[in-house]
Design an enzyme around this catalytic site. Structure first.
Site, mmCIF file in Angstrom:
data_model
loop_
_atom_site.group_PDB
_atom_site.id
_atom_site.type_symbol
_atom_site.label_atom_id
_atom_site.label_comp_id
_atom_site.label_asym_id
_atom_site.label_seq_id
_atom_site.Cartn_x
_atom_site.Cartn_y
_atom_site.Cartn_z
ATOM 1 N N GLU A 332 42.881 45.565 45.295
ATOM 2 C CA GLU A 332 44.322 45.682 45.030
ATOM 3 C C GLU A 332 44.625 46.639 43.883
ATOM 4 O OE1 GLU A 332 42.618 42.964 45.597
ATOM 5 O OE2 GLU A 332 43.727 41.463 46.725
ATOM 6 N N LYS A 439 34.473 23.164 36.095
ATOM 7 C CA LYS A 439 35.292 22.352 35.183
ATOM 8 C C LYS A 439 34.549 21.061 34.862
ATOM 9 C CE LYS A 439 39.359 24.524 36.973
ATOM 10 N NZ LYS A 439 39.865 24.672 38.317
ATOM 11 N N TRP A 444 35.905 24.275 30.529
ATOM 12 C CA TRP A 444 35.460 25.233 31.540
ATOM 13 C C TRP A 444 34.124 25.857 31.156
ATOM 14 C CZ3 TRP A 444 40.107 28.584 33.668
ATOM 15 C CH2 TRP A 444 41.078 27.711 34.197
HETATM 16 P P1 ADP Z 1 35.976 41.547 47.696
HETATM 17 O O1 ADP Z 1 34.601 41.721 47.121
HETATM 18 O O2 ADP Z 1 36.344 40.109 47.907
HETATM 19 O O3 ADP Z 1 36.316 42.447 48.801
HETATM 20 P P2 ADP Z 1 37.004 43.184 45.647
HETATM 21 O O4 ADP Z 1 35.984 44.202 45.971
HETATM 22 O O5 ADP Z 1 38.396 43.579 45.543
HETATM 23 O O6 ADP Z 1 36.980 42.002 46.621
HETATM 24 O O7 ADP Z 1 36.499 42.416 44.379
HETATM 25 C C1 ADP Z 1 37.270 42.224 43.262
HETATM 26 C C2 ADP Z 1 36.698 41.132 42.405
HETATM 27 O O8 ADP Z 1 35.343 41.393 42.049
HETATM 28 C C3 ADP Z 1 37.414 40.983 41.082
HETATM 29 O O9 ADP Z 1 38.595 40.264 41.218
HETATM 30 C C4 ADP Z 1 36.367 40.278 40.251
HETATM 31 O O10 ADP Z 1 36.353 38.891 40.491
HETATM 32 C C5 ADP Z 1 35.077 40.854 40.760
HETATM 33 N N1 ADP Z 1 34.608 41.922 39.869
HETATM 34 C C6 ADP Z 1 34.755 43.240 40.011
HETATM 35 N N2 ADP Z 1 34.162 43.897 39.009
HETATM 36 C C7 ADP Z 1 33.616 42.958 38.202
HETATM 37 C C8 ADP Z 1 32.871 42.990 36.978
HETATM 38 N N3 ADP Z 1 32.522 44.130 36.393
HETATM 39 N N4 ADP Z 1 32.512 41.814 36.432
HETATM 40 C C9 ADP Z 1 32.839 40.642 37.009
HETATM 41 N N5 ADP Z 1 33.518 40.549 38.147
HETATM 42 C C10 ADP Z 1 33.909 41.682 38.746
#
Ligand code: ADP
Length: 546
Positions: A332, A439, A444
């Site tokens: 997004e 939790k 947390w």
């Molecule tokens: P999906 O993998 O479900 O298709 P996205 O590629 O949009 O979705 O993934 C986004 C999510 O990945 C973020 O909201 C976050 O939770 C996680 N994310 C992305 N980069 C990082 C990071 N550097 N560290 C931790 N989490 C991350």
């Protein structure tokens, strides 16, 4: 405001075709190298990309498609996919990249929902296409990305890409239109409910490309050779197909084989200086290097994101002479939101303090704004301690999902679904996805922190931490470990050793209650640990009573 005084500067729309035009004019020798599905290496210059993208645009124009029509792709990173990126968006159509690793039913849903009129696909997906064809009656043409003399598939009504563009001259003027027009479409992986579409615009894409190339972002330049491992079928390969042309860097597209050896060989043979990918892919490369006592001779910088980069991985890259740029983003957000880079005013006099900054998810790049809020949307302090729901806004952040008639925003901000803290210098740290938080007794526990520590254990390949129901505390952490294959100790000994490994690194009550070993941690379609599946698998797991 009335009586506005407008600036007197040229008002040309920010269009994706500008990037290709400019690159071919000013970086004519820029090379695009592709490892093809057919197995060989293909090379050409930006000038050929330019002409072939225009030939494709012409061929699509002959079909009389309406502006904004969606054109789907099921393809690896390769030159023909790049031609589709530019030829489709440049001509005012929407390039809809589809993740082929999703379930066929999900893919069919996405194609139907997007109302794709044509699907371009790599030969490796022919069986998938055979399955999809009857499920996707709206698609008018299925076009296979192979050489002219090859037979795509035995299924009827499959066309050949080279034949499709062969009769176009390449003499074509890109149309000009409003920069807010849609350029590409990508669906989220749909971990809950059906996948949802993020519809990017020409304007958001160009602004994202500028911002991601900045020195405190990915720091891309015309001196770089860039290899995006992150797939072009998910969030536009983090914008690299655009940003690399915007700066005039050479591009290496790895195709289908993303194992440690294939990636290492390409990094070396093509003298790659910069690459990007999720931690699980890099784990394979590091394993291959270690097993074969290799080193990098050209590779300088790697952006790691998509999920948290374990500190142990950062250290290994550092020892190999490669700078890790830790970044955070999401579909997004086009996807880039923050990049972990220190600034001169940071209090990082010690090596440890500097390491801590690199390990966080980073500062916003100009264009993105962020804040953390509680459940009632009240803003929480940026003190590095308070944590809450991370909300973002900016010109390359989604406003609304495709064909969903309501705003995706809360109070004008996009709720990311991530839980984070932000320190007084603006460095953000993700502690969890809200659905992954453990939790325990009203407090947390960050599953990411536990996974990062476990990943630093020398006998652990990958570790996922999930919440398991507990009669007293509500939830407690269970660590699921994929261990290294060359193990000489028993699982019981390893379990005790990993539990000891946590001591002194986190509060005692955060230490997982138990560890289970699995052959393989399941991965999502985007290469992340599939915690939802693990939660399902271990939902009745009985933790040992202490
Ligand atoms: P999906 O993998 O479900 O298709 P996205 O590629 O949009 O979705 O993934 C986004 C999510 O990945 C973020 O909201 C976050 O939770 C996680 N994310 C992305 N980069 C990082 C990071 N550097 N560290 C931790 N989490 C991350």
């Amino acid at each position: 405001m009335t009586n506005q005084l407008f600036g007197q500067m040229m008002d040309s729309p920010l269009l994706i075709s500008n990037i290709l035009d400019s690159a071919s004019r000013h970086h004519a020798k820029m090379e695009i190298v592709s490892k093809r599905v057919e197995g060989d290496i293909h090379r050409y210059t930006i000038s050929e990309l330019h002409i072939r993208s225009k030939k494709l645009a012409q061929a699509l124009e002959y079909l009389g498609l309406k502006m904004g029509s969606r054109i789907g792709t099921l393809a690896w990173n390769g030159y023909r996919h790049l031609e589709i990126y530019y030829g489709v968006s440049g001509s005012g159509l929407v390039c809809h990249t589809i993740n082929p690793r999703l379930f066929p039913e999900q893919i069919a849903y996405i194609i139907q929902h997007a109302e794709d009129e044509i699907i371009f696909f790599d030969l490796s997906f022919r069986t998938l296409v055979e399955h999809l064809k009857p499920l996707c009656p709206l698609v008018k043409k299925w076009i296979c990305l192979i050489d002219e003399n090859l037979q795509a598939t035995s299924v009827e009504n499959i066309e050949n890409y080279e034949t499709f563009i062969a009769n176009s001259s390449g003499v074509y003027e890109w149309p000009s239109f409003d920069e807010r027009c849609a350029s590409s479409l990508c669906y989220t992986s749909g971990t809950t409910g059906n996948p949802k579409g993020a519809l990017y615009s020409h304007r958001s894409t160009i602004l994202h490309s500028y911002a991601s190339a900045l020195p405190d972002s990915l720091c891309l330049s015309a001196m770089d050779v860039i290899l995006p491992i992150v797939p072009m079928f998910h969030v536009n390969a983090w914008g690299i197909p655009y940003s690399s042309l915007l700066v005039g860097a050479n591009l290496v597209l790895p195709g289908e084989k993303l194992d440690g050896k294939s990636i290492y060989d390409l990094l070396e043979s093509e003298k790659v200086t910069f690459s990007a990918g999720v931690p699980t892919v890099w784990a394979g490369v590091i394993q291959y290097i270690k097993n074969n006592h290799l080193k990098f001779n050209h590779f300088k910088r790697v952006v790691i994101g998509g999920s948290a980069c374990p500190p142990a991985m950062m250290k290994t890259f550092q020892d190999l002479g490669v700078e890790v740029i830790h970044a955070w983003g999401m579909t997004e957000l086009s996807p880039l939101g923050t990049v972990a880079k220190p600034k001169s005013s940071d209090n990082c006099k010690t090596k440890e303090a500097l390491e801590l900054i690199h390990q966080k998810q980073g500062r916003v790049i100009f264009g993105v704004d962020m804040k953390i809020v509680d459940g009632d949307l009240n803003k929480l302090p940026h003190d590095g301690k308070a944590f809450g729901d991370l909300n973002v806004k900016g010109p390359w952040v989604i406003n609304q999902y495709f064909k969903v008639n309501e705003s995706a925003l809360k109070d004008g901000w996009f709720p990311t679904g991530d839980v984070a803290n932000i320190d007084s210098d603006g460095h953000m740290q993700i502690t969890d996805r809200s659905k992954d938080v453990i939790k325990s007794g009203g407090e947390w526990i960050s599953s990411i922190d536990l996974e990062n520590i476990a990943a630093g254990h020398p006998l652990v390949t990958m570790a996922a931490c999930i919440a398991v129901a507990h009669s007293k505390w509500g939830e407690r952490p269970l660590l699921i470990v994929e261990k290294k294959s060359e193990l000489t100790i028993s699982e019981e000994e390893l379990k005790n050793d990993i539990l000891k490994f946590f001591e002194g690194k986190i509060a005692q009550w955060w230490i997982p209650d138990d560890i289970v070993f699995v052959d393989k941690i399941p991965l999502t379609a985007t290469g992340k640990m599939q915690k939802m599946k693990l939660r399902e698998q271990f939902k009745d797991y009985l933790l040992p009573t202490l």
